[in-house]
Design an enzyme around this catalytic site. Structure first.
Site, PDB file in Angstrom:
ATOM      1  N   SER A 155       0.832  -1.203   0.000  1.00 47.12           N
ATOM      2  CA  SER A 155       0.000   0.000   0.000  1.00 47.12           C
ATOM      3  C   SER A 155       0.859   1.242   0.000  1.00 47.12           C
ATOM      4  CB  SER A 155      -0.875   0.010   1.256  1.00 47.12           C
ATOM      5  OG  SER A 155      -0.042   0.263   2.367  1.00 47.12           O
ATOM      6  N   LYS A 156       0.226   2.314  -0.416  1.00 44.03           N
ATOM      7  CA  LYS A 156       0.863   3.621  -0.485  1.00 44.03           C
ATOM      8  C   LYS A 156       1.397   4.054   0.881  1.00 44.03           C
ATOM      9  CE  LYS A 156      -0.538   7.480  -3.389  1.00 44.03           C
ATOM     10  NZ  LYS A 156       0.044   7.183  -4.641  1.00 44.03           N
ATOM     11  N   ARG A 157       0.703   3.634   1.926  1.00 42.06           N
ATOM     12  CA  ARG A 157       1.078   4.092   3.265  1.00 42.06           C
ATOM     13  C   ARG A 157       2.500   3.678   3.626  1.00 42.06           C
ATOM     14  NH1 ARG A 157      -1.601   1.431   6.800  1.00 42.06           N
ATOM     15  NH2 ARG A 157      -3.019   0.505   5.306  1.00 42.06           N
ATOM     16  N   GLN A 158       2.926   2.522   3.105  1.00 41.50           N
ATOM     17  CA  GLN A 158       4.249   2.028   3.516  1.00 41.50           C
ATOM     18  C   GLN A 158       5.355   2.332   2.507  1.00 41.50           C
ATOM     19  OE1 GLN A 158       4.619  -1.661   5.492  1.00 41.50           O
ATOM     20  NE2 GLN A 158       2.516  -1.692   6.185  1.00 41.50           N
ATOM     21  N   GLY A 159       5.037   3.067   1.481  1.00 38.73           N
ATOM     22  CA  GLY A 159       6.083   3.406   0.504  1.00 38.73           C
ATOM     23  C   GLY A 159       5.465   3.798  -0.817  1.00 38.73           C
TER      24      GLY A 159
END
Ligand code: GLU
Length: 486
Positions: free
Chosen positions: A256-260
């Site tokens: 996901s975008k949240r982690q990279g």
């Protein structure tokens, strides 16, 4: 090698950028096609008008081309089954839906959004395992349907899914997959805005475009029974399905975008080489059966097979991507790096400087083994481009002893007597001074490096001196006497 030349497609819904998962799907399709002398097709699935994003198609095409995944047929280059943009094929979907309605495989549904909402709430209250359409409109008489149509009552078209069927299909990666038709809704084929749903358009186009293998992410596997039912309803032969494993964050949650970063464009803009990103993405779910990790695209084409794609999720490990980037960069000819470095310099405060090719090539040669990105040929060794402005405090204590100025003065004088010195000349001069002072060379090398570069690590010190040139070296030693106080 498979018998018939395969035709495969990458069929993204344009969202504004190319997701790395999308790149992996496109790549595996490309590799499979090229390995088997087949065709790789780009088809844009833009029938969800709520998600329409301006210029998304251009971005997608640009990103694919940047990565080197050239398709054989596609929206901008055409092909025998054009158009390759679904919003330009609405007539085709309409015609095929009419065919299904005539065969009794699909039906008009005039239910209002309110009725559907109530139905869903009722089913939820009853705690049914799944909410489903209740086939209310399946039993409308021909005259009722005609009336509704002529009164322009909004409608959708649904597939008539028969209960109690086993839906079985073969997946090239997961083998036999089975679903129960009781869990499959009477899916909408044509929406009330007249656009087809993903399911209908996808199946119709895969059939008309003679797609032999549907290679896509695992998230689509739950749609596949719907597709299989559609192939059967039309009486068409099914393609071979291959569902690729999920991409995971290091904590094994879905990528996901949240982690990279997830957009290919972000990696490109951060300075990742396309060769490295392609190499890395290829290994997200595939290996050749050995521990080889370094590949160029043409080598991947040679080595790839669907049989060696894993079922289990693939972890996106940025450390590995970085090290592949370093490796690919190192293997590039210096002249190619020079071009990239020049472009990068244009984005920095050094763009007004007129560095010669010779000078930059020396930096490249000296730093090649020490960098992972082109921008590090600047960021990690700014001292090549400008005299150090500051000296790291901690390093001063280590490198600058009370006797250092005296020792460096000797070195400075020895260097100033050299004429057009080579690397070896600097080395001899330093050896002589070390003999004279009866100290080991290291005692001179560290403060010398520190004085001219402001740092305690870097390429070989004699390379450093040679690249900077005698005049600059002497200037910097003098400046160090002024600037370094401990
Ligand atoms: N349009 C779907 C997507 O956005 C395509 C899925 C498929 O390949 O069938 O990924």
């Amino acid at each position: 090698m498979i018998n018939e030349a395969p035709r495969v497609r990458f069929a993204p819904s344009p969202t504004g950028y190319l997701h790395v998962g999308g790149l992996r799907t496109a790549l595996y399709n490309y590799l499979f096609a090229k390995h088997n002398n087949g065709k790789f097709i780009l088809r844009i699935e833009d029938t969800d008008r709520n998600r329409y994003v301006e210029s998304a198609v251009d971005n997608l095409i640009k990103a694919l081309k940047w990565a080197g995944l050239q398709y054989d047929e596609g929206p901008d280059i055409g092909g025998i089954f054009e158009p390759y943009i679904q919003s330009q094929r609405l007539e085709i979907y309409k015609k095929h839906t009419d065919e299904l309605i005539a065969k009794g495989e699909a039906y008009y549904c005039f239910c209002t959004p309110e009725r559907l909402k109530n139905l869903k709430e009722e089913q939820e209250k009853k705690k049914l395992p799944q909410t489903k359409y209740d086939k209310h409109c399946l039993n409308l008489s021909t005259s009722e349907i005609e009336n509704n149509l002529s009164n322009k009552i909004p409608y959708v078209v649904r597939l008539n899914v028969l209960p109690d069927q086993k839906i079985i299909f073969c997946d090239a990666i997961r083998n036999r997959v089975e679903f129960d038709s009781n869990n499959v809704d009477d899916q909408v084929l044509i929406k009330s805005d007249g656009y087809p749903t993903y399911h209908l358009a996808n199946v119709v186009d895969d059939h008309l475009m003679k797609i032999t293998h549907v290679i896509r992410g695992e998230e689509w596997i739950s749609s596949t029974p719907k597709h299989v039912l559609l192939y059967d309803a039309f009486g068409w032969e099914r393609p071979t399905f291959a569902h690729l494993p999920l991409l995971l964050n290091p904590d094994r949650s879905k990528l996901s975008k949240r982690q990279g970063d997830v957009a290919v464009e972000e990696y490109r803009d951060k300075g990742y080489l396309k060769e490295a990103l392609i190499n890395f993405v290829a290994l997200l779910g595939w290996n050749a059966g050995d521990d080889r990790e370094f590949y160029y695209l043409n080598e991947l084409v040679e080595a790839f097979s669907l049989e060696r794609v894993n079922k289990s999720g693939a972890v996106f490990d940025i450390v590995k991507l970085n090290s592949l980037n370093a490796e690919h960069l190192r293997k590039k000819p210096n002249e190619e790096i020079l071009e990239m470095l020049r472009a990068r310099i244009q984005e920095t405060e050094f763009k007004i400087q007129n560095y010669s090719d010779e000078f930059l090539l020396m930096i490249i040669e000296a730093m090649k083994e020490r960098v992972s990105f082109v921008h590090e040929f600047i960021d990690n060794c700014k001292y090549f481009y400008e005299a150090p402005k500051e000296y790291e405090k901690k390093a001063i204590e280590k490198n600058w002893k009370p006797e250092t100025p005296m020792q460096l003065r000797k070195l400075r004088d020895a260097f100033s007597r050299l004429e057009n010195p080579t690397k070896e000349d600097y080395e001899h001069a330093l050896a002589k001074v070390s003999e004279e002072l009866v100290i080991v060379k290291g005692k001179l090398i560290h403060p010398l490096r520190f004085a001219v570069s402001g740092q305690s690590t870097g390429p070989g010190v004699f390379d450093l001196l040679f690249i900077l040139g005698k005049e600059e070296v002497i200037k910097r030693i003098d400046a160090a006497f002024e600037n370094i106080k401990n």
